[in-house]
Design a protein around this motif. Structure first.
Motif, PDB file in Angstrom:
ATOM      1  N   ARG A 268     -10.308 -77.292  26.837  1.00 34.34           N
ATOM      2  CA  ARG A 268      -9.940 -75.955  27.305  1.00 34.34           C
ATOM      3  C   ARG A 268      -8.775 -76.013  28.289  1.00 34.34           C
ATOM      4  O   ARG A 268      -8.297 -74.996  28.779  1.00 34.34           O
ATOM      5  CB  ARG A 268     -11.133 -75.272  27.950  1.00 34.34           C
ATOM      6  N   HIS A 269      -8.377 -77.227  28.648  1.00 37.62           N
ATOM      7  CA  HIS A 269      -7.246 -77.370  29.585  1.00 37.62           C
ATOM      8  C   HIS A 269      -6.174 -78.194  28.861  1.00 37.62           C
ATOM      9  O   HIS A 269      -5.674 -77.771  27.828  1.00 37.62           O
ATOM     10  CB  HIS A 269      -7.785 -78.037  30.863  1.00 37.62           C
ATOM     11  N   ALA A 272      -6.037 -79.089  24.969  1.00 37.09           N
ATOM     12  CA  ALA A 272      -5.840 -78.060  23.941  1.00 37.09           C
ATOM     13  C   ALA A 272      -4.668 -78.379  23.017  1.00 37.09           C
ATOM     14  O   ALA A 272      -4.704 -78.056  21.835  1.00 37.09           O
ATOM     15  CB  ALA A 272      -5.629 -76.703  24.600  1.00 37.09           C
ATOM     16  N   LYS A 300     -18.480 -65.586  17.571  1.00 38.57           N
ATOM     17  CA  LYS A 300     -18.976 -66.440  18.661  1.00 38.57           C
ATOM     18  C   LYS A 300     -19.945 -67.522  18.178  1.00 38.57           C
ATOM     19  O   LYS A 300     -20.033 -68.592  18.759  1.00 38.57           O
ATOM     20  CB  LYS A 300     -19.682 -65.591  19.710  1.00 38.57           C
ATOM     21  N   ARG A 305     -12.713 -71.630  18.568  1.00 36.45           N
ATOM     22  CA  ARG A 305     -11.753 -70.753  19.226  1.00 36.45           C
ATOM     23  C   ARG A 305     -10.403 -70.990  18.583  1.00 36.45           C
ATOM     24  O   ARG A 305     -10.163 -72.088  18.057  1.00 36.45           O
ATOM     25  CB  ARG A 305     -11.660 -71.057  20.720  1.00 36.45           C
ATOM     26  N   LEU A 306      -9.543 -70.016  18.652  1.00 34.70           N
ATOM     27  CA  LEU A 306      -8.186 -70.230  18.162  1.00 34.70           C
ATOM     28  C   LEU A 306      -7.467 -71.028  19.243  1.00 34.70           C
ATOM     29  O   LEU A 306      -7.119 -70.496  20.307  1.00 34.70           O
ATOM     30  CB  LEU A 306      -7.513 -68.869  17.920  1.00 34.70           C
ATOM     31  N   GLY A 308      -4.883 -72.909  21.537  1.00 32.53           N
ATOM     32  CA  GLY A 308      -3.497 -72.545  21.871  1.00 32.53           C
ATOM     33  C   GLY A 308      -3.346 -71.055  22.102  1.00 32.53           C
ATOM     34  O   GLY A 308      -2.238 -70.550  22.261  1.00 32.53           O
ATOM     35  N   PHE A 309      -4.475 -70.342  22.113  1.00 29.37           N
ATOM     36  CA  PHE A 309      -4.445 -68.905  22.397  1.00 29.37           C
ATOM     37  C   PHE A 309      -5.293 -68.592  23.614  1.00 29.37           C
ATOM     38  O   PHE A 309      -6.365 -69.159  23.791  1.00 29.37           O
ATOM     39  CB  PHE A 309      -4.991 -68.112  21.202  1.00 29.37           C
ATOM     40  N   GLY A 310      -4.830 -67.669  24.438  1.00 26.66           N
ATOM     41  CA  GLY A 310      -5.593 -67.217  25.599  1.00 26.66           C
ATOM     42  C   GLY A 310      -5.251 -68.020  26.835  1.00 26.66           C
ATOM     43  O   GLY A 310      -4.796 -69.176  26.747  1.00 26.66           O
ATOM     44  N   HIS A 311      -5.430 -67.390  27.959  1.00 23.75           N
ATOM     45  CA  HIS A 311      -5.189 -68.077  29.225  1.00 23.75           C
ATOM     46  C   HIS A 311      -5.940 -67.356  30.335  1.00 23.75           C
ATOM     47  O   HIS A 311      -6.035 -66.135  30.321  1.00 23.75           O
ATOM     48  CB  HIS A 311      -3.693 -68.103  29.564  1.00 23.75           C
ATOM     49  N   ARG A 312      -6.482 -68.134  31.264  1.00 22.63           N
ATOM     50  CA  ARG A 312      -7.222 -67.524  32.370  1.00 22.63           C
ATOM     51  C   ARG A 312      -6.332 -66.595  33.200  1.00 22.63           C
ATOM     52  O   ARG A 312      -6.762 -65.536  33.655  1.00 22.63           O
ATOM     53  CB  ARG A 312      -7.810 -68.631  33.246  1.00 22.63           C
ATOM     54  N   TYR A 357      -9.033 -57.958  17.769  1.00 20.96           N
ATOM     55  CA  TYR A 357      -9.861 -58.871  18.578  1.00 20.96           C
ATOM     56  C   TYR A 357      -8.997 -59.537  19.651  1.00 20.96           C
ATOM     57  O   TYR A 357      -9.351 -59.573  20.825  1.00 20.96           O
ATOM     58  CB  TYR A 357     -10.496 -59.937  17.670  1.00 20.96           C
ATOM     59  N   ARG A 361      -8.486 -58.424  23.871  1.00 19.38           N
ATOM     60  CA  ARG A 361      -8.862 -59.421  24.894  1.00 19.38           C
ATOM     61  C   ARG A 361      -7.645 -60.051  25.561  1.00 19.38           C
ATOM     62  O   ARG A 361      -7.769 -60.991  26.345  1.00 19.38           O
ATOM     63  CB  ARG A 361      -9.719 -60.516  24.263  1.00 19.38           C
ATOM     64  N   LEU A 363      -5.247 -61.940  24.315  1.00 19.87           N
ATOM     65  CA  LEU A 363      -5.122 -63.362  23.978  1.00 19.87           C
ATOM     66  C   LEU A 363      -3.793 -63.578  23.255  1.00 19.87           C
ATOM     67  O   LEU A 363      -3.572 -63.051  22.168  1.00 19.87           O
ATOM     68  CB  LEU A 363      -6.283 -63.793  23.075  1.00 19.87           C
ATOM     69  N   ASN A 366      -0.413 -69.672  24.111  1.00 20.58           N
ATOM     70  CA  ASN A 366      -0.102 -70.314  25.395  1.00 20.58           C
ATOM     71  C   ASN A 366       0.807 -71.520  25.143  1.00 20.58           C
ATOM     72  O   ASN A 366       1.152 -71.819  24.002  1.00 20.58           O
ATOM     73  CB  ASN A 366      -1.387 -70.687  26.144  1.00 20.58           C
ATOM     74  N   ASP A 368       0.429 -74.546  24.961  1.00 14.59           N
ATOM     75  CA  ASP A 368      -0.027 -75.619  24.082  1.00 14.59           C
ATOM     76  C   ASP A 368       0.073 -75.270  22.612  1.00 14.59           C
ATOM     77  O   ASP A 368      -0.050 -76.143  21.756  1.00 14.59           O
ATOM     78  CB  ASP A 368      -1.474 -76.007  24.430  1.00 14.59           C
TER      79      ASP A 368
HETATM   80  N1  CMC Z   1     -10.103 -67.805  20.521  1.00 16.59           N
HETATM   81  C1  CMC Z   1     -11.047 -66.857  20.322  1.00 16.59           C
HETATM   82  N2  CMC Z   1     -11.612 -66.126  21.299  1.00 16.59           N
HETATM   83  C2  CMC Z   1     -11.202 -66.367  22.557  1.00 16.59           C
HETATM   84  C3  CMC Z   1     -10.216 -67.342  22.857  1.00 16.59           C
HETATM   85  C4  CMC Z   1      -9.670 -68.071  21.774  1.00 16.59           C
HETATM   86  N3  CMC Z   1      -8.731 -68.995  21.998  1.00 16.59           N
HETATM   87  N4  CMC Z   1     -10.015 -67.378  24.191  1.00 16.59           N
HETATM   88  C5  CMC Z   1     -10.826 -66.466  24.721  1.00 16.59           C
HETATM   89  N5  CMC Z   1     -11.540 -65.840  23.732  1.00 16.59           N
HETATM   90  C6  CMC Z   1     -12.473 -64.719  23.899  1.00 16.59           C
HETATM   91  C7  CMC Z   1     -13.813 -65.166  24.463  1.00 16.59           C
HETATM   92  O1  CMC Z   1     -14.712 -65.503  23.439  1.00 16.59           O
HETATM   93  C8  CMC Z   1     -14.213 -63.948  25.249  1.00 16.59           C
HETATM   94  O2  CMC Z   1     -14.671 -62.974  24.337  1.00 16.59           O
HETATM   95  P1  CMC Z   1     -15.788 -61.861  24.786  1.00 16.59           P
HETATM   96  O3  CMC Z   1     -15.102 -61.036  25.864  1.00 16.59           O
HETATM   97  O4  CMC Z   1     -16.097 -61.107  23.549  1.00 16.59           O
HETATM   98  O5  CMC Z   1     -16.966 -62.639  25.324  1.00 16.59           O
HETATM   99  C9  CMC Z   1     -12.892 -63.414  25.816  1.00 16.59           C
HETATM  100  O6  CMC Z   1     -11.883 -63.848  24.864  1.00 16.59           O
HETATM  101  C10 CMC Z   1     -12.558 -63.958  27.195  1.00 16.59           C
HETATM  102  O7  CMC Z   1     -12.683 -65.372  27.139  1.00 16.59           O
HETATM  103  P2  CMC Z   1     -12.963 -66.307  28.401  1.00 16.59           P
HETATM  104  O8  CMC Z   1     -13.391 -67.643  27.902  1.00 16.59           O
HETATM  105  O9  CMC Z   1     -13.838 -65.580  29.363  1.00 16.59           O
HETATM  106  O10 CMC Z   1     -11.508 -66.370  29.026  1.00 16.59           O
HETATM  107  P3  CMC Z   1     -11.051 -67.373  30.109  1.00 16.59           P
HETATM  108  O11 CMC Z   1      -9.942 -66.700  30.822  1.00 16.59           O
HETATM  109  O12 CMC Z   1     -12.206 -67.876  30.904  1.00 16.59           O
HETATM  110  O13 CMC Z   1     -10.533 -68.601  29.215  1.00 16.59           O
HETATM  111  C11 CMC Z   1      -9.218 -70.181  28.091  1.00 16.59           C
HETATM  112  C12 CMC Z   1      -9.235 -69.031  29.109  1.00 16.59           C
HETATM  113  C13 CMC Z   1      -7.808 -70.787  28.071  1.00 16.59           C
HETATM  114  C14 CMC Z   1     -10.213 -71.279  28.503  1.00 16.59           C
HETATM  115  C15 CMC Z   1      -9.597 -69.634  26.693  1.00 16.59           C
HETATM  116  O14 CMC Z   1      -8.713 -68.592  26.336  1.00 16.59           O
HETATM  117  C16 CMC Z   1      -9.607 -70.727  25.618  1.00 16.59           C
HETATM  118  O15 CMC Z   1     -10.614 -71.423  25.458  1.00 16.59           O
HETATM  119  N6  CMC Z   1      -8.464 -70.873  24.850  1.00 16.59           N
HETATM  120  C17 CMC Z   1      -8.377 -71.920  23.873  1.00 16.59           C
HETATM  121  C18 CMC Z   1      -8.065 -73.249  24.553  1.00 16.59           C
HETATM  122  C19 CMC Z   1      -6.637 -73.340  25.016  1.00 16.59           C
HETATM  123  O16 CMC Z   1      -5.697 -73.037  24.288  1.00 16.59           O
HETATM  124  N7  CMC Z   1      -6.458 -73.831  26.257  1.00 16.59           N
HETATM  125  C20 CMC Z   1      -5.124 -74.079  26.817  1.00 16.59           C
HETATM  126  C21 CMC Z   1      -4.816 -73.236  28.013  1.00 16.59           C
HETATM  127  S1  CMC Z   1      -3.066 -73.329  28.425  1.00 16.59           S
HETATM  128  C22 CMC Z   1      -2.912 -74.902  29.084  1.00 16.59           C
HETATM  129  C23 CMC Z   1      -3.418 -74.960  30.480  1.00 16.59           C
HETATM  130  O17 CMC Z   1      -2.782 -74.308  31.338  1.00 16.59           O
HETATM  131  O18 CMC Z   1      -4.426 -75.651  30.711  1.00 16.59           O
END
Ligand code: CMC
Length: 434
Positions: A268-269, A272, A300, A305-306, A308-312, A357, A361, A363, A366, A368
């Motif tokens: 997740r960091h 990815a 779920k 997860r997809l 490379g998509f999404g970011h905190r 979707y 959210r 997403l 990112n 990566d």
């Molecule tokens: N694919 C599908 N669904 C997702 C994804 C994804 N990549 N990311 C988040 N969601 C959904 C998640 O299931 C949740 O849905 P719901 O609201 O219905 O429960 C919602 O979006 C919020 O997700 P979260 O896990 O609470 O969000 P977060 O801000 O805690 O997580 C993240 C951020 C990066 C961990 C997450 O988006 C993820 O796992 N992404 C995929 C891994 C990834 O690409 N990581 C690299 C981050 S960039 C490099 C770095 O800076 O480290």
């Protein structure tokens, strides 16, 4: 609190019919915070903030992010300007010491990095002990921790030792990374050379051999250097927070950086980037266009997860991804480079960006999502991707460590918890247990 924080009107908290006044502050970019340092002693309550999403754990003058507007700046400089005009060594100096170096400072810093690039000869024996196929992140973490035994630190760090530690880590992380790769493929180690600059030196250690010279391709060197710049810092992310947490106990800095490497490894960091390529390869092997994978990522129960998509933090776009996307298109359109995974990545992005979707959210791709494609084009094996992230993040980790140890006071990181386990019960003899 430093004098950089502007005091605002206090917040009023009403709890159990009592009213409390909590100081509030504003940082130099308008970020506002409620000071709760006295909350527990005054009210008996703590805050509950799973994942620290609403917790400002420190003041920092290194990196500014506005996730809503897609802004990332190192020491005030926009990431787009640094990526376009600067080089990784210069950016490292900026992060570590607060200002862009003049020519003399840059030469001195680069020379120090070059002279520090050779690791102690006895460290090499360790590489022979790892089983074939070991993950390079495991090797990197072990080897960086082992440096603490080869370069013992004095009880009190003086300025010169500190400069040398920084140079050792920024420079040797790349030597260790290349050596671990060479070991994994059973080739002799290639030593760093004064002939090359930082990134070229790394690529030469990775890819040249006694029977084959490696020709540096300036486009690839530039792309990798830019990738390192884009990864160099990202304020209080998971690995940097780990560095600050470990560092707050005043542990040995090599061990402190090892904590950062361990945290970075996770999918997740930093892990990815490797997962993105695995995902694209899987879609390619199955012959689909990605629709099926996207459907699973939305479910779920699939546990997918997809990647490379999404970011905190970024909830609009990741500015690093925008810079890399442009570069990725340029590099992958070069004659001789033809990666079918790029088309799959483009298609996935297109589908996801139109899908409710992902839109609802917030997403977006990112950094990566694209970095893996660039690394592949450079011939970097997939299991080395996170190691490249670690090389890039090293100056950021060290800048945060320096900022912390030179702060007015170092408070040990020690969050509280809300206990939800068994309440008091008494020891039972083993014969009485069911
Ligand atoms: N694919 C599908 N669904 C997702 C994804 C994804 N990549 N990311 C988040 N969601 C959904 C998640 O299931 C949740 O849905 P719901 O609201 O219905 O429960 C919602 O979006 C919020 O997700 P979260 O896990 O609470 O969000 P977060 O801000 O805690 O997580 C993240 C951020 C990066 C961990 C997450 O988006 C993820 O796992 N992404 C995929 C891994 C990834 O690409 N990581 C690299 C981050 S960039 C490099 C770095 O800076 O480290």
């Amino acid at each position: 609190m430093t004098d950089k924080l502007k005091l605002l009107t206090p917040a009023t908290l009403i709890l159990d019919d009592k009213s409390y006044s909590l100081p509030t502050y504003m940082g130099v970019e308008g970020e506002k915070a409620i000071d709760i340092t006295k909350l527990r002693s005054q009210t008996g309550y703590v805050t509950l903030d799973d994942g620290y999403g609403n917790t400002g754990a420190c003041e920092s003058a290194i990196t500014y992010i506005d996730g809503e507007k897609g802004i990332l700046r190192y020491r005030g400089y926009p990431i787009e300007e640094l990526a376009a005009h600067s080089r990784f060594v210069e950016v490292s100096y900026l992060l570590l010491y607060g200002e862009l170096p003049n020519s003399e400072q840059l030469l001195k810093f680069s020379t120090r990095l070059n002279e520090s690039s050779i690791i102690h000869e006895d460290v090499h024996h360790f590489f022979n002990g790892f089983p074939r196929g070991s993950h390079p992140m495991g090797i990197l973490a072990t080897m960086v921790a082992s440096l603490s035994t080869f370069y013992p630190l004095p009880d009190r760090l003086d300025a010169e030792t500190e400069v040398q530690i920084v140079a050792n880590l920024v420079s040797q992380v790349r030597t260790i990374a290349a050596f671990s790769y060479k070991k994994s493929i059973g080739e002799p180690l290639v030593y760093p050379s004064i002939k090359y600059k930082y990134t070229g030196n790394f690529l030469n250690m990775m890819f040249s051999s006694p029977v084959r010279d490696y020709q540096l391709d300036p486009d690839i060197v530039r792309a990798i250097d830019m990738l390192l710049i884009l990864h160099a810092d990202h304020e209080q992310n998971c690995s940097t927070s780990s560095v600050r947490t470990a560092g707050s106990s005043m542990a040995n800095v090599y061990a402190v950086i090892t904590a950062g490497i361990a945290a970075l490894w996770g999918p997740r960091h930093g892990g990815a980037n490797q997962e993105v390529i695995k995902m694209l390869e899987q879609i390619h092997a199955e012959g689909g266009d990605g629709t099926e994978f996207i459907n699973q990522a939305k479910d779920k129960n699939s546990g997918r997860r997809l990647m490379g998509f999404g970011h905190r933090v970024y909830k609009n776009f990741d500015p690093r991804a925008q810079v890399l996307k442009e570069h990725c298109d340029k590099l992958l359109n070069k004659p001789g480079i033809n990666d079918p995974l790029l088309d799959i990545a483009r298609r996935l992005e297109e589908i996801a960006l139109k899908d409710d979707y992902f839109i609802s959210r917030k997403l977006y791709p990112n950094v990566d999502f694209y970095s893996g494609l660039i690394l592949r084009a450079a011939g970097i094996p997939t299991n080395m991707f996170t190691v490249l992230f670690a090389i890039g993040r090293m100056p950021g980790w060290l800048a945060h460590w320096r900022e912390m140890i030179h702060g007015e006071q170092v408070t040990i990181y020690r969050p509280r918890q809300i206990y939800v386990g068994e309440t008091l019960r008494h020891y039972q003899d083993i014969k009485e247990r069911v």
